[in-house]
Design a protein around this motif. Structure first.
Motif, PDB file in Angstrom:
ATOM      1  N   ALA A 131       5.220 -15.945   9.209  1.00 36.81           N
ATOM      2  CA  ALA A 131       4.727 -14.666   8.529  1.00 36.81           C
ATOM      3  C   ALA A 131       3.969 -15.954   7.191  1.00 36.81           C
ATOM      4  CB  ALA A 131       5.281 -13.938   8.154  1.00 36.81           C
ATOM      5  N   THR A 132       3.370 -16.586   6.401  1.00 32.86           N
ATOM      6  CA  THR A 132       2.412 -17.062   5.945  1.00 32.86           C
ATOM      7  C   THR A 132       2.076 -18.082   6.547  1.00 32.86           C
ATOM      8  OG1 THR A 132       5.126 -17.610   5.109  1.00 32.86           O
ATOM      9  CG2 THR A 132       3.133 -18.850   4.586  1.00 32.86           C
ATOM     10  N   ARG A 133       1.986 -19.254   7.628  1.00 31.22           N
ATOM     11  CA  ARG A 133       0.411 -18.993   8.227  1.00 31.22           C
ATOM     12  C   ARG A 133      -0.283 -18.129   8.539  1.00 31.22           C
ATOM     13  NH1 ARG A 133       3.635 -21.722  12.311  1.00 31.22           N
ATOM     14  NH2 ARG A 133       2.604 -20.548  13.902  1.00 31.22           N
ATOM     15  N   LYS A 134       0.796 -17.094   9.069  1.00 32.70           N
ATOM     16  CA  LYS A 134      -0.043 -15.548   9.525  1.00 32.70           C
ATOM     17  C   LYS A 134      -0.891 -15.447   8.060  1.00 32.70           C
ATOM     18  CE  LYS A 134      -0.281 -16.534  13.628  1.00 32.70           C
ATOM     19  NZ  LYS A 134      -1.821 -16.665  14.546  1.00 32.70           N
ATOM     20  N   PHE A 135      -0.176 -14.928   7.201  1.00 33.88           N
ATOM     21  CA  PHE A 135      -1.368 -14.069   5.690  1.00 33.88           C
ATOM     22  C   PHE A 135      -1.865 -14.926   5.653  1.00 33.88           C
ATOM     23  CE2 PHE A 135       2.469 -11.217   5.739  1.00 33.88           C
ATOM     24  CZ  PHE A 135       2.162 -10.355   6.565  1.00 33.88           C
ATOM     25  N   VAL A 153       4.617 -12.601  -0.227  1.00 35.04           N
ATOM     26  CA  VAL A 153       4.173 -11.348   0.773  1.00 35.04           C
ATOM     27  C   VAL A 153       5.175 -11.222   1.978  1.00 35.04           C
ATOM     28  CG1 VAL A 153       2.330 -10.122   1.725  1.00 35.04           C
ATOM     29  CG2 VAL A 153       1.678 -10.688   0.036  1.00 35.04           C
ATOM     30  N   ALA A 154       5.132 -12.959   2.931  1.00 32.68           N
ATOM     31  CA  ALA A 154       5.444 -12.920   3.870  1.00 32.68           C
ATOM     32  C   ALA A 154       7.133 -12.628   4.103  1.00 32.68           C
ATOM     33  CB  ALA A 154       5.216 -14.519   3.871  1.00 32.68           C
ATOM     34  N   SER A 156       8.010 -10.846   1.449  1.00 34.16           N
ATOM     35  CA  SER A 156       8.811  -9.860   2.048  1.00 34.16           C
ATOM     36  C   SER A 156       9.041  -8.874   2.803  1.00 34.16           C
ATOM     37  CB  SER A 156       7.861  -8.905   1.082  1.00 34.16           C
ATOM     38  OG  SER A 156       7.774  -9.187  -0.477  1.00 34.16           O
ATOM     39  N   LEU A 157       8.075  -9.521   4.018  1.00 38.15           N
ATOM     40  CA  LEU A 157       7.564  -8.930   5.254  1.00 38.15           C
ATOM     41  C   LEU A 157       9.057  -9.048   6.159  1.00 38.15           C
ATOM     42  CD1 LEU A 157       6.332  -7.067   7.533  1.00 38.15           C
ATOM     43  CD2 LEU A 157       5.723  -9.596   7.824  1.00 38.15           C
ATOM     44  N   VAL A 158       9.353 -10.451   6.236  1.00 33.45           N
ATOM     45  CA  VAL A 158      10.298 -11.121   6.488  1.00 33.45           C
ATOM     46  C   VAL A 158      12.204 -10.354   6.017  1.00 33.45           C
ATOM     47  CG1 VAL A 158      12.305 -12.628   7.578  1.00 33.45           C
ATOM     48  CG2 VAL A 158       9.705 -13.089   7.437  1.00 33.45           C
ATOM     49  N   SER A 159      11.981 -10.228   5.197  1.00 32.69           N
ATOM     50  CA  SER A 159      12.940  -9.246   4.148  1.00 32.69           C
ATOM     51  C   SER A 159      13.270  -7.914   4.813  1.00 32.69           C
ATOM     52  CB  SER A 159      12.950  -9.312   2.666  1.00 32.69           C
ATOM     53  OG  SER A 159      13.665 -10.928   2.424  1.00 32.69           O
ATOM     54  N   PHE A 160      11.921  -7.418   5.073  1.00 29.08           N
ATOM     55  CA  PHE A 160      11.666  -5.608   4.954  1.00 29.08           C
ATOM     56  C   PHE A 160      12.334  -5.579   6.304  1.00 29.08           C
ATOM     57  CE2 PHE A 160       8.274  -2.248   4.399  1.00 29.08           C
ATOM     58  CZ  PHE A 160       9.470  -1.428   4.257  1.00 29.08           C
ATOM     59  N   TYR A 161      12.382  -6.716   6.975  1.00 29.15           N
ATOM     60  CA  TYR A 161      12.358  -6.335   8.498  1.00 29.15           C
ATOM     61  C   TYR A 161      13.997  -6.424   9.130  1.00 29.15           C
ATOM     62  CZ  TYR A 161      12.784  -7.241  13.617  1.00 29.15           C
ATOM     63  OH  TYR A 161      13.635  -6.876  14.756  1.00 29.15           O
ATOM     64  N   VAL A 162      14.467  -7.663   8.176  1.00 28.51           N
ATOM     65  CA  VAL A 162      15.881  -8.179   8.742  1.00 28.51           C
ATOM     66  C   VAL A 162      16.118  -5.748   7.670  1.00 28.51           C
ATOM     67  CG1 VAL A 162      18.000  -9.072   7.639  1.00 28.51           C
ATOM     68  CG2 VAL A 162      15.272 -10.138   8.529  1.00 28.51           C
ATOM     69  N   GLY A 163      16.191  -5.925   6.922  1.00 31.49           N
ATOM     70  CA  GLY A 163      16.571  -4.938   6.076  1.00 31.49           C
ATOM     71  C   GLY A 163      16.755  -3.572   7.216  1.00 31.49           C
ATOM     72  N   GLU A 183       6.514   2.411  10.382  1.00 31.05           N
ATOM     73  CA  GLU A 183       6.514   2.455   8.732  1.00 31.05           C
ATOM     74  C   GLU A 183       6.600   1.639   8.022  1.00 31.05           C
ATOM     75  OE1 GLU A 183       9.347   6.153  10.049  1.00 31.05           O
ATOM     76  OE2 GLU A 183      10.090   4.571   8.888  1.00 31.05           O
ATOM     77  N   MET A 184       7.486   0.580   8.661  1.00 27.22           N
ATOM     78  CA  MET A 184       7.552  -1.324   7.344  1.00 27.22           C
ATOM     79  C   MET A 184       5.369  -1.008   7.482  1.00 27.22           C
ATOM     80  SD  MET A 184       8.693  -3.902   8.097  1.00 27.22           S
ATOM     81  CE  MET A 184       7.126  -5.343   9.892  1.00 27.22           C
ATOM     82  N   TRP A 185       4.603  -1.445   8.648  1.00 30.04           N
ATOM     83  CA  TRP A 185       3.531  -2.006   8.749  1.00 30.04           C
ATOM     84  C   TRP A 185       2.264  -0.737   8.251  1.00 30.04           C
ATOM     85  CZ3 TRP A 185       1.600  -6.583   8.471  1.00 30.04           C
ATOM     86  CH2 TRP A 185       2.323  -6.974   9.656  1.00 30.04           C
ATOM     87  N   HIS A 186       2.917  -0.201   8.342  1.00 31.80           N
ATOM     88  CA  HIS A 186       1.557   1.556   7.537  1.00 31.80           C
ATOM     89  C   HIS A 186       1.705   1.370   5.697  1.00 31.80           C
ATOM     90  CE1 HIS A 186       2.057   4.158  10.934  1.00 31.80           C
ATOM     91  NE2 HIS A 186       1.135   3.770  11.082  1.00 31.80           N
ATOM     92  N   LEU A 187       3.231   1.078   5.447  1.00 37.32           N
ATOM     93  CA  LEU A 187       3.133   0.269   4.431  1.00 37.32           C
ATOM     94  C   LEU A 187       3.237  -0.543   3.840  1.00 37.32           C
ATOM     95  CD1 LEU A 187       7.362   1.839   3.537  1.00 37.32           C
ATOM     96  CD2 LEU A 187       5.053   2.654   2.558  1.00 37.32           C
ATOM     97  N   MET A 188       2.514  -1.929   4.613  1.00 36.40           N
ATOM     98  CA  MET A 188       2.232  -3.154   4.197  1.00 36.40           C
ATOM     99  C   MET A 188       0.725  -3.180   3.684  1.00 36.40           C
ATOM    100  SD  MET A 188       4.246  -5.606   3.876  1.00 36.40           S
ATOM    101  CE  MET A 188       4.322  -7.413   3.505  1.00 36.40           C
ATOM    102  N   ILE A 189       0.950  -2.598   5.546  1.00 35.56           N
ATOM    103  CA  ILE A 189      -1.036  -2.189   5.019  1.00 35.56           C
ATOM    104  C   ILE A 189      -1.864  -1.693   3.759  1.00 35.56           C
ATOM    105  CG2 ILE A 189      -3.371  -1.447   6.500  1.00 35.56           C
ATOM    106  CD1 ILE A 189      -0.999  -1.325   9.438  1.00 35.56           C
TER     107      ILE A 189
END
Length: 215
Positions: A131-135, A153-154, A156-163, A183-189
């Motif tokens: 995720a860090t590389r892609k961001f 951000v990376a 947060s994304l991993v924690s969001f998905y695991v949660g 829904e996760m991605w709509h918020l992240m975007i």
């Protein structure tokens, strides 16, 4: 050859049964006797392939790692933007979790006190690095705000998905996962993507969710 094939099929049956039980009841609450009964094999058959429950957990983590590596390789070779590649990978992981108990069990093992044996790396470490590389790539491609702290951000994304998975395990069926990832991605975007580029990625999230739900 027939004997080897039967042995491979028995091993796969044991792993699938263990993964199903680990996912539904947790690692600590599942005994080898439970796995034997669920797999419908003898104790001798189980011990022929796995000396201990820890070996079964390691086999599940290894299978999950290989599946994730194949998924990333398939996405990486298609020339997507960094952000699209990251989105497609997260939805791909969700699809695997919906279809197969092994990825579901691997995530539950990763959140439990189960050691990951070298040379295998902890899945969260690999996800975070990817995720860090892609961001970082998305910053270069102007798909996310340049002033973002990519590491934050990376993480947060991993924690969001695991949660989502940890909470969803108790609250709703796994078939709901693609909707939660969308829904996760709509918020992240809305938080990290410049306004003029948001429609493309919001549409993509909806499309990727739909593809899983209709597969």
């Amino acid at each position: 050859m027939a004997r080897q094939l039967r042995a491979e099929q028995t091993r796969a049956t044991i792993i699938t049964a263990a993964a199903d039980l680990f996912d539904r009841h947790g690692y600590e609450s599942t005994s080898l006797s439970d796995i034997v009964a669920h797999a419908k094999v003898t104790k001798g058959a189980l011990y022929f392939h796995f000396a201990a429950k820890e070996d079964l957990a390691q086999a599940i983590l290894e299978l999950n790692a290989r599946a994730a590596q194949k998924l990333v390789a398939d996405v990486e070779c298609r020339g997507y933007s960094s952000l699209e590649a990251l989105m497609r990978t997260t939805f791909g992981i969700a699809r695997l979790a919906v279809q197969d108990p092994v990825p579901r069990a691997a995530l539950r093992l990763a959140t439990a006190d189960v050691s990951v044996r070298a040379p295998l790396r902890h899945p969260f470490t690999e996800w975070l690095e990817f995720a860090t590389r892609k961001f970082h790539g998305a910053v270069r491609e102007a798909d996310v705000h340049s002033e973002l702290d990519v590491g934050v951000v990376a993480h947060s994304l991993v924690s969001f998905y695991v949660g989502i998975r940890v909470a969803g395990r108790s609250l709703e069926p796994v078939a709901r996962l693609p909707r939660r990832v969308a829904e996760m991605w709509h918020l992240m975007i809305r938080g990290v993507v410049p306004v003029h580029r948001r429609p493309r990625y919001v549409t993509l999230a909806t499309q990727l969710e739909r593809e899983i739900r209709t597969a």
